[in-house]
Design a protein around this motif. Structure first.
Motif, PDB file in Angstrom:
ATOM      1  N   ARG A 172       3.819   4.260  -0.562  1.00 63.87           N
ATOM      2  CA  ARG A 172       4.042   5.706  -0.499  1.00 63.87           C
ATOM      3  C   ARG A 172       2.767   6.505  -0.282  1.00 63.87           C
ATOM      4  NH1 ARG A 172       7.833   5.222  -4.424  1.00 63.87           N
ATOM      5  NH2 ARG A 172       6.141   5.221  -5.913  1.00 63.87           N
ATOM      6  N   ASP A 173       1.694   6.085  -0.932  1.00 66.12           N
ATOM      7  CA  ASP A 173       0.444   6.839  -0.873  1.00 66.12           C
ATOM      8  C   ASP A 173      -0.492   6.364   0.240  1.00 66.12           C
ATOM      9  OD1 ASP A 173       1.223   8.344  -3.095  1.00 66.12           O
ATOM     10  OD2 ASP A 173       0.489   6.795  -4.467  1.00 66.12           O
ATOM     11  N   ALA A 174      -0.054   5.357   0.986  1.00 66.07           N
ATOM     12  CA  ALA A 174      -0.945   4.793   2.001  1.00 66.07           C
ATOM     13  C   ALA A 174      -1.050   5.695   3.218  1.00 66.07           C
ATOM     14  CB  ALA A 174      -0.437   3.422   2.422  1.00 66.07           C
ATOM     15  N   HIS A 175      -2.265   5.832   3.731  1.00 63.21           N
ATOM     16  CA  HIS A 175      -2.478   6.543   4.996  1.00 63.21           C
ATOM     17  C   HIS A 175      -2.385   5.587   6.179  1.00 63.21           C
ATOM     18  CE1 HIS A 175      -4.659   9.065   1.995  1.00 63.21           C
ATOM     19  NE2 HIS A 175      -4.029  10.012   2.646  1.00 63.21           N
ATOM     20  N   ALA A 176      -2.755   4.340   5.929  1.00 63.50           N
ATOM     21  CA  ALA A 176      -2.756   3.357   7.020  1.00 63.50           C
ATOM     22  C   ALA A 176      -2.347   1.983   6.497  1.00 63.50           C
ATOM     23  CB  ALA A 176      -4.139   3.285   7.660  1.00 63.50           C
TER      24      ALA A 176
END
Ligand code: GDP
Ligand code: MG
Length: 171
Positions: free
Chosen positions: A82-86
């Motif tokens: 959920r919090d991942a940008h990549a």
């Protein structure tokens, strides 16, 4: 007071893919410039490495999470999606199963990651001999195109495209 690092943009990046595809090796190669042989069992669980990279005259901090042992416990990873940008999704070009599982991984990602996440598909172990290779570069490109994600082949052993992959994701 503020130190310089307070002004860095920081991005959460997660390495995903079947066990043995070279996630830890790729991160070690990016971090140290070395191919570390041996046993990575100590990395079972989830841990991270911070790397500052320069893209377009900007310093960007990548907080790169290496996953391990979650292939059978995928729910452990869901909270991180959920919090991942990549997301860097790896398979091994000398392991057909790891490539076949890419679709399942992409399904998971669609389900749990946020819509703006940057996804890069990576065919690792590109250094392997043509006898050992079972997934062509074209097959990788095709599935990447189908899912609308970028694609590159890497070698954590020789360093081929390792920095380029992380820089591209950072950009
Ligand atoms: P992980 O389970 O995805 O973290 O995979 P590891 O990084 O532990 O690598 C699994 C095995 O593949 C180890 O024996 C590594 O030395 C080997 N390996 C990883 N990357 C490469 C690569 O690019 N080329 C070759 N020839 N072997 C690799
Ligand atoms: Mg590992």
């Amino acid at each position: 007071f503020h130190t310089h690092t307070d002004y860095l943009s920081s991005f959460q990046t997660i390495l995903l893919g079947d066990s043995g595809v070279g996630k830890t090796s790729l991160l070690v190669q990016f971090d140290t410039g070395k191919f570390q042989t041996g046993n990575f069992s100590a990395t079972v669980g989830i841990g991270f490495t911070n790397k500052v990279v320069n893209v377009d005259d900007k310093s960007v901090k990548l907080q790169i999470w290496d996953t391990a042992g979650q292939e059978r416990f995928r729910s452990v990873t869901h909270a991180y999606y959920r919090d991942a940008h990549a997301l860097l999704l790896l398979y091994d070009v000398s392991n057909k199963t790891s490539f076949d599982n890419i679709r399942a991984w992409l399904g998971e990602i669609r389900e749990y990651a946020n819509d703006e996440v940057v996804i890069m598909l990576i065919g690792n172990k590109a250094d392997c001999s043509s006898d050992d290779r079972v997934v062509s570069e074209d097959c990788g490109k095709r599935v990447a195109r189908e899912y609308g994600v970028t694609f590159v082949e890497t070698s954590a052993k020789t360093g081929l495209n390792v920095e380029a992959a992380f820089l591209s994701v950072a950009r």
